[in-house]
Design a protein around this motif. Structure first.
Motif, PDB file in Angstrom:
ATOM      1  N   PRO A 126       0.731  -1.025   0.115  1.00 26.26           N
ATOM      2  CA  PRO A 126      -0.169   0.125   0.024  1.00 26.26           C
ATOM      3  C   PRO A 126       0.878   1.114  -0.016  1.00 26.26           C
ATOM      4  CG  PRO A 126       0.179  -0.872   2.169  1.00 26.26           C
ATOM      5  CD  PRO A 126       1.008  -1.925   1.228  1.00 26.26           C
ATOM      6  N   ALA A 127       0.247   2.423  -0.256  1.00 25.34           N
ATOM      7  CA  ALA A 127       1.132   3.726  -0.091  1.00 25.34           C
ATOM      8  C   ALA A 127       1.334   4.128   1.236  1.00 25.34           C
ATOM      9  CB  ALA A 127       0.261   4.613  -0.965  1.00 25.34           C
ATOM     10  N   PRO A 128       2.431   4.119   1.787  1.00 26.12           N
ATOM     11  CA  PRO A 128       2.699   4.489   3.175  1.00 26.12           C
ATOM     12  C   PRO A 128       2.209   5.827   3.342  1.00 26.12           C
ATOM     13  CG  PRO A 128       4.810   4.546   2.056  1.00 26.12           C
ATOM     14  CD  PRO A 128       3.723   4.110   0.827  1.00 26.12           C
ATOM     15  N   SER A 129       1.575   6.032   4.504  1.00 28.56           N
ATOM     16  CA  SER A 129       1.144   7.488   5.072  1.00 28.56           C
ATOM     17  C   SER A 129       2.172   8.400   5.343  1.00 28.56           C
ATOM     18  CB  SER A 129       0.150   7.270   6.203  1.00 28.56           C
ATOM     19  OG  SER A 129       0.722   6.520   7.231  1.00 28.56           O
ATOM     20  N   HIS A 130       3.149   7.915   6.039  1.00 31.23           N
ATOM     21  CA  HIS A 130       4.413   8.697   6.363  1.00 31.23           C
ATOM     22  C   HIS A 130       5.498   8.008   6.478  1.00 31.23           C
ATOM     23  CE1 HIS A 130       0.977  11.263   8.011  1.00 31.23           C
ATOM     24  NE2 HIS A 130       1.784  12.330   7.958  1.00 31.23           N
ATOM     25  N   VAL A 131       6.673   8.425   6.178  1.00 32.92           N
ATOM     26  CA  VAL A 131       7.919   7.883   5.995  1.00 32.92           C
ATOM     27  C   VAL A 131       9.106   8.539   6.380  1.00 32.92           C
ATOM     28  CG1 VAL A 131       6.993   6.451   4.144  1.00 32.92           C
ATOM     29  CG2 VAL A 131       8.548   8.383   3.709  1.00 32.92           C
ATOM     30  N   VAL A 132      10.036   7.995   6.665  1.00 32.70           N
ATOM     31  CA  VAL A 132      11.393   8.770   6.940  1.00 32.70           C
ATOM     32  C   VAL A 132      12.221   8.447   5.663  1.00 32.70           C
ATOM     33  CG1 VAL A 132      13.931   8.644   8.019  1.00 32.70           C
ATOM     34  CG2 VAL A 132      11.710   8.491   9.291  1.00 32.70           C
ATOM     35  N   MET A 133      12.658   9.327   4.784  1.00 29.13           N
ATOM     36  CA  MET A 133      13.320   8.879   3.528  1.00 29.13           C
ATOM     37  C   MET A 133      14.476   9.717   3.179  1.00 29.13           C
ATOM     38  SD  MET A 133      10.759  11.032   0.890  1.00 29.13           S
ATOM     39  CE  MET A 133      11.904  11.159  -0.384  1.00 29.13           C
ATOM     40  N   ALA A 134      15.305   9.291   2.203  1.00 21.84           N
ATOM     41  CA  ALA A 134      16.331  10.189   1.814  1.00 21.84           C
ATOM     42  C   ALA A 134      16.416   9.710   0.244  1.00 21.84           C
ATOM     43  CB  ALA A 134      17.558   9.767   2.246  1.00 21.84           C
ATOM     44  N   THR A 135      17.214  10.492  -0.676  1.00 21.38           N
ATOM     45  CA  THR A 135      17.434  10.120  -2.038  1.00 21.38           C
ATOM     46  C   THR A 135      19.115  10.260  -2.210  1.00 21.38           C
ATOM     47  OG1 THR A 135      17.445  12.369  -2.871  1.00 21.38           O
ATOM     48  CG2 THR A 135      15.083  10.889  -2.795  1.00 21.38           C
ATOM     49  N   PHE A 136      19.445   9.615  -3.213  1.00 18.36           N
ATOM     50  CA  PHE A 136      20.835   9.634  -3.584  1.00 18.36           C
ATOM     51  C   PHE A 136      20.899   9.457  -5.031  1.00 18.36           C
ATOM     52  CE2 PHE A 136      25.218   8.315  -3.982  1.00 18.36           C
ATOM     53  CZ  PHE A 136      25.784   9.119  -3.094  1.00 18.36           C
ATOM     54  N   PRO A 137      22.107  10.034  -5.728  1.00 21.78           N
ATOM     55  CA  PRO A 137      21.836   9.934  -7.317  1.00 21.78           C
ATOM     56  C   PRO A 137      22.333   8.527  -7.621  1.00 21.78           C
ATOM     57  CG  PRO A 137      23.360  11.703  -6.473  1.00 21.78           C
ATOM     58  CD  PRO A 137      22.938  11.139  -5.348  1.00 21.78           C
ATOM     59  N   PHE A 138      21.601   8.174  -8.849  1.00 18.81           N
ATOM     60  CA  PHE A 138      21.815   6.839  -9.441  1.00 18.81           C
ATOM     61  C   PHE A 138      22.179   7.004 -10.746  1.00 18.81           C
ATOM     62  CE2 PHE A 138      20.104   2.839 -10.825  1.00 18.81           C
ATOM     63  CZ  PHE A 138      21.279   1.950 -10.557  1.00 18.81           C
ATOM     64  N   THR A 139      23.556   7.363 -10.801  1.00 24.21           N
ATOM     65  CA  THR A 139      24.098   7.722 -12.053  1.00 24.21           C
ATOM     66  C   THR A 139      25.213   6.627 -12.709  1.00 24.21           C
ATOM     67  OG1 THR A 139      25.859   8.956 -11.095  1.00 24.21           O
ATOM     68  CG2 THR A 139      23.922  10.207 -11.996  1.00 24.21           C
ATOM     69  N   THR A 140      25.445   5.836 -11.906  1.00 25.80           N
ATOM     70  CA  THR A 140      26.697   4.882 -12.211  1.00 25.80           C
ATOM     71  C   THR A 140      26.483   3.580 -11.122  1.00 25.80           C
ATOM     72  OG1 THR A 140      28.567   5.427 -10.745  1.00 25.80           O
ATOM     73  CG2 THR A 140      28.112   6.523 -13.119  1.00 25.80           C
ATOM     74  N   PRO A 141      27.024   2.326 -11.471  1.00 25.94           N
ATOM     75  CA  PRO A 141      26.736   1.407 -10.471  1.00 25.94           C
ATOM     76  C   PRO A 141      27.812   1.868  -9.134  1.00 25.94           C
ATOM     77  CG  PRO A 141      27.474   0.577 -12.484  1.00 25.94           C
ATOM     78  CD  PRO A 141      27.529   1.928 -12.768  1.00 25.94           C
ATOM     79  N   LEU A 142      28.668   2.594  -9.139  1.00 21.97           N
ATOM     80  CA  LEU A 142      29.471   2.925  -8.048  1.00 21.97           C
ATOM     81  C   LEU A 142      28.463   3.849  -7.233  1.00 21.97           C
ATOM     82  CD1 LEU A 142      32.093   3.463  -6.485  1.00 21.97           C
ATOM     83  CD2 LEU A 142      32.418   5.369  -7.703  1.00 21.97           C
ATOM     84  N   SER A 143      27.462   4.630  -7.682  1.00 17.40           N
ATOM     85  CA  SER A 143      26.461   4.969  -6.947  1.00 17.40           C
ATOM     86  C   SER A 143      25.617   4.470  -5.764  1.00 17.40           C
ATOM     87  CB  SER A 143      25.241   5.828  -7.545  1.00 17.40           C
ATOM     88  OG  SER A 143      25.884   6.752  -8.842  1.00 17.40           O
ATOM     89  N   ILE A 144      25.509   3.044  -5.967  1.00 15.49           N
ATOM     90  CA  ILE A 144      24.915   2.076  -5.242  1.00 15.49           C
ATOM     91  C   ILE A 144      25.730   1.868  -3.871  1.00 15.49           C
ATOM     92  CG2 ILE A 144      24.003  -0.227  -4.708  1.00 15.49           C
ATOM     93  CD1 ILE A 144      23.467  -0.294  -7.675  1.00 15.49           C
ATOM     94  N   HIS A 145      27.047   1.853  -3.978  1.00 18.44           N
ATOM     95  CA  HIS A 145      28.043   1.508  -3.123  1.00 18.44           C
ATOM     96  C   HIS A 145      28.252   2.697  -2.299  1.00 18.44           C
ATOM     97  CE1 HIS A 145      29.354  -2.603  -4.719  1.00 18.44           C
ATOM     98  NE2 HIS A 145      29.252  -1.679  -5.776  1.00 18.44           N
ATOM     99  N   LEU A 146      28.349   4.008  -2.959  1.00 20.12           N
ATOM    100  CA  LEU A 146      28.453   5.290  -2.081  1.00 20.12           C
ATOM    101  C   LEU A 146      27.083   5.509  -1.256  1.00 20.12           C
ATOM    102  CD1 LEU A 146      30.001   7.468  -4.916  1.00 20.12           C
ATOM    103  CD2 LEU A 146      30.945   6.465  -2.850  1.00 20.12           C
TER     104      LEU A 146
END
Length: 321
Positions: A126-146
């Motif tokens: 379901p759609a969560p009502s409230h969350v703690v969240m953050a975002t990060f660039p996903f430009t290269t496979p290295l982005s995942i490790h960072l």
């Protein structure tokens, strides 16, 4: 003279290589500021095709590859249920897959059959009502490790400082961004059937052990606090059906030696937990951020990271009433 020319070319090539590597790391998000916020989620209800595993989180990479090989156009999703800092790697539980549809859209029968053919199962969040969240660039496979080494510690700090109950950890790879989402309410809705079954068996085993201990001693040796905790976990739909909590990944994958709590238990200090309604809801006039989100808190990458995931329980969500 030719030797000096050759040496100069070698030095120039080495410098160029180092600059290329550095530029690649920067492009991957090396110096991106990690901003943690609480509020409305970046996604609505979703239907996903997934595979469930019990084992080291490092094995999730192959499952991501399996999903991408079936359909490269869909977004990837990972749901991590256990704290790898306190739970042995071989006991960590997670689900990896692809998002088939979001919101009011329905997945096609062709997509469902294609994923089921390769061992994926279908489930809806379901759609969560409230969350703690953050975002990060996903430009290269290295982005995942960072992201793993920078975002999770920032989430850890945010959640621990506010004594929130935010789990499981959901990672959504959407276009050029990685979304890290931790539901603050109705966490049990984000447990796939296999996870719910494991938790049911775990609770049944705990009850049997308790009964056996009572029969031997002639008295109930389980504390009143533990009994309340088990009852609340079983009956309340506003908290997770599970007794394990997924909170932010530590920068180090070593286990927490100082943590003497149960590996899969919630904190029993529920009264001290903060609900999402108690967070600062007012956005200042010059504040930035997407509509519906709470004020954002940034964490520098070199800020001290806590050794373990926060385990404080959230207070009753008045907004769910």
């Amino acid at each position: 003279m030719s030797d000096w020319v050759l040496l100069g070319l070698i030095v120039a090539l080495v410098m160029l290589l180092l600059l290329t590597v550095f530029g690649f790391a920067v492009y991957s998000g090396l110096f991106t500021e990690v901003v943690v916020s609480a509020g409305s989620p970046p996604v609505s209800n979703i239907t996903l095709a997934y595979k469930f595993r019990v084992g080291p989180y490092g094995e999730s990479g192959q499952l991501f590859t399996d999903g991408c090989s079936i359909s490269s156009k869909l977004c990837s999703i990972g749901v991590y249920y256990d704290n790898p800092h306190t739970v042995p790697p071989e006991k960590c539980r997670f689900a990896i897959g692809r998002i088939l549809s979001e919101g009011d859209a329905k997945p096609s029968e062709e997509q469902i059959k294609r994923f089921q053919k390769y061992g994926f199962k279908i489930f809806s969040f379901p759609a969560p009502s409230h969350v703690v969240m953050a975002t990060f660039p996903f430009t290269t496979p290295l982005s995942i490790h960072l992201a793993v080494n920078r975002v999770h510690p920032a989430l850890d700090i945010y959640i621990k400082e506010r004594k929130l109950c935010a789990h499981p950890r959901i990672e959504i790879y959407k276009e050029d961004r990685i979304y890290f989402v931790c539901p603050l309410a109705r966490q049990g809705d984000f447990y796939v059937p296999e996870m719910k079954e494991l938790e049911r068996k775990s609770r049944a085993a705990a009850v049997e052990a308790e009964d056996a201990q009572t029969d031997i001693t002639g008295a109930d040796t389980v504390s009143e606090t533990s009994s309340i905790s088990i009852e609340a976990t079983t009956d309340s739909r506003d908290t997770s059906v599970a007794t394990s909590i997924l909170l932010p990944f530590p920068a180090s994958r070593g286990r927490e030696e100082a943590d003497n709590r149960s590996e899969h238990s919630y904190s029993e200090s529920g009264a001290s937990g903060s609900s999402f309604e108690e967070l600062d809801l007012e956005v200042t006039g010059d504040g930035e951020g997407a509509p519906g989100l709470l004020p954002e808190v940034g964490y520098a990458g070199n800020q001290e990271v806590t050794d373990k995931w926060t385990k404080e329980s959230i207070a009753a969500e008045r907004g769910e009433e």
